[in-house]
Scaffold this motif. Structure first.
Motif, PDB file in Angstrom:
ATOM      1  N   GLY A 116      90.272  40.993  70.564  1.00 36.24           N
ATOM      2  CA  GLY A 116      90.294  39.852  71.482  1.00 36.24           C
ATOM      3  C   GLY A 116      91.196  40.100  72.683  1.00 36.24           C
ATOM      4  O   GLY A 116      90.902  39.667  73.799  1.00 36.24           O
ATOM      5  N   ASP A 168      82.728  32.830  76.297  1.00 35.16           N
ATOM      6  CA  ASP A 168      82.637  32.690  74.838  1.00 35.16           C
ATOM      7  C   ASP A 168      81.386  33.367  74.293  1.00 35.16           C
ATOM      8  O   ASP A 168      81.403  33.903  73.180  1.00 35.16           O
ATOM      9  N   LYS A 171      82.152  37.056  74.135  1.00 33.97           N
ATOM     10  CA  LYS A 171      83.077  37.269  73.001  1.00 33.97           C
ATOM     11  C   LYS A 171      82.346  37.163  71.670  1.00 33.97           C
ATOM     12  O   LYS A 171      82.596  37.932  70.739  1.00 33.97           O
ATOM     13  N   SER A 172      81.445  36.181  71.565  1.00 36.08           N
ATOM     14  CA  SER A 172      80.764  35.958  70.283  1.00 36.08           C
ATOM     15  C   SER A 172      79.915  37.165  69.903  1.00 36.08           C
ATOM     16  O   SER A 172      79.693  37.425  68.724  1.00 36.08           O
ATOM     17  N   GLN A 175      82.731  40.276  69.205  1.00 32.31           N
ATOM     18  CA  GLN A 175      83.716  40.112  68.124  1.00 32.31           C
ATOM     19  C   GLN A 175      83.086  40.103  66.735  1.00 32.31           C
ATOM     20  O   GLN A 175      83.797  40.130  65.748  1.00 32.31           O
ATOM     21  N   HIS A 228      92.671  40.728  62.990  1.00 27.60           N
ATOM     22  CA  HIS A 228      92.136  39.545  63.674  1.00 27.60           C
ATOM     23  C   HIS A 228      90.607  39.454  63.590  1.00 27.60           C
ATOM     24  O   HIS A 228      89.929  39.251  64.598  1.00 27.60           O
ATOM     25  N   TRP A 230      86.853  37.710  62.239  1.00 23.53           N
ATOM     26  CA  TRP A 230      86.293  36.411  61.862  1.00 23.53           C
ATOM     27  C   TRP A 230      86.189  36.394  60.331  1.00 23.53           C
ATOM     28  O   TRP A 230      85.423  37.178  59.759  1.00 23.53           O
ATOM     29  N   TYR A 264      90.601  33.344  65.189  1.00 24.30           N
ATOM     30  CA  TYR A 264      89.506  32.670  65.907  1.00 24.30           C
ATOM     31  C   TYR A 264      89.147  31.322  65.277  1.00 24.30           C
ATOM     32  O   TYR A 264      88.115  30.738  65.603  1.00 24.30           O
ATOM     33  N   THR A 286      91.444  25.746  63.959  1.00 24.97           N
ATOM     34  CA  THR A 286      91.440  25.388  65.379  1.00 24.97           C
ATOM     35  C   THR A 286      90.646  24.102  65.591  1.00 24.97           C
ATOM     36  O   THR A 286      90.225  23.799  66.700  1.00 24.97           O
TER      37      THR A 286
END
Ligand SMILES: [Zn+2]
Length: 316
Positions: A116, A168, A171-172, A175, A228, A230, A264, A286
């Motif tokens: 990230g 996003d 990133k999706s 990641q 880090h 998911w 995340y 989150t």
């Protein structure tokens, strides 16, 4: 897991990441934006005027003893173990007699950047379109096909027409399904466009002596995994390894039982039992909630979104 008949826990937990100003020692010319230090200062002063500011040991004691927290109980949390937290946050909290709970990644000397954070440096250096094109150009034809397939599928969740949605969305893709090739490709792009990744990481993440000084100054630490990932995307064995790494690190830093923050905010029903079996008593998400029926899903409000709201109000 507890025997008591206490109702859902009420707690206002705030989540922060980068707290920095352009050109300060934390930002260090990277171009990676954060919550301005003055805005953060206003927020915590405002919170402290109206709420009972809690430390992690107070929350931990309430969980252990099955006690309620005060109705206006507020906890400050900070993710990723960033230098911002030593340079900008720690002095402000210490001079006010406040405490923070810092969810740091497990680090060893010579480690590079988490995925990230590679993306943050490259977004600052190349922009979104530039980064997307640079990554695609370095993937194999099979990986490019997978990239486009996942991107098309994820457009239902992240609206690429908005700037945040477009970031996003990228990133999706990088990641999760593409994370293995993305690690290599992003490191190559960092070397080409930003600089030496090991030096960047050494400056970005909290160093052991900074962590010791923060702990001696009333700050507390929790786990945030090793790499880090998911947690809803990796199997139970990988989750256990990530949690074990955090527990081994925390054993030298913080009195248990500990707190964890899901990287995340990725949730997996298999994770809480793994945490509970490895010395953790609570975990933070989150999701924006103030009432928490399960101590392994404690919601948090995002301090940066509060800043955006106040800035919008300031400008009418
Ligand atoms: Zn994180």
């Amino acid at each position: 897991m507890s025997e008591n008949k206490r109702g859902p826990m009420e707690l206002t937990a705030w989540m922060y990441h980068y707290v920095r100003d352009p050109g300060d020692a934390a930002e260090a010319g990277s171009g990676i934006p954060g919550l301005p230090v003055a805005r953060f200062t206003e927020q915590i002063d405002e919170m402290a005027r109206h709420n009972q500011m809690l430390s992690w040991p107070q929350v931990r004691a309430a969980l252990l003893e099955g006690r309620d927290l005060p109705p206006d109980g507020t906890l400050l949390t900070f993710d990723d173990g960033l230098c911002d937290h030593y340079l900008n946050v720690f002095p402000l909290l210490k001079e006010r007699g406040l405490s923070g709970l810092f969810f740091a990644l497990v680090r060893a000397p010579g480690d590079g950047l988490a995925l990230g954070h590679k993306i943050h440096y490259l977004l600052a250096a190349l922009g979104l379109a530039g980064l997307r094109a640079a990554v695609l150009s370095r993937l194999s034809p099979d990986q490019q096909a997978l990239f486009r397939q996942v991107e098309a599928r994820n457009q239902a969740r992240f609206d690429p027409a908005t700037p945040d949605g477009a970031i996003d969305l990228l990133k999706s893709v990088l990641q999760r399904e593409l994370s293995a090739p993305a690690e290599t490709v992003l490191s190559a792009l960092i070397a080409e466009h930003v600089g030496d990744e090991i030096s960047l990481a050494a400056a970005l993440y909290l160093q052991p002596e900074q962590i010791r000084e923060m702990a001696a100054g009333g700050m507390h630490f929790g786990g945030h995994s090793l790499t880090h990932p998911w947690f809803d995307f990796i199997d139970e064995e990988q989750q256990a390894r990530e949690i074990d790494a955090s527990a081994a690190w925390l054993a030298g830093v913080e009195r248990g039982p500990w707190a964890f923050a899901y990287p995340y905010g990725g949730l997996n029903p298999r994770t809480p039992p793994l945490l509970a079996g490895r010395g953790f008593i609570a975990a933070f998400t989150t999701q924006a909630r103030l009432t928490h029926p399960d101590p392994f899903y404690i919601g948090r409000l995002d301090g940066e979104s509060l800043a955006a709201l106040s800035a919008a109000e300031d400008h009418g």
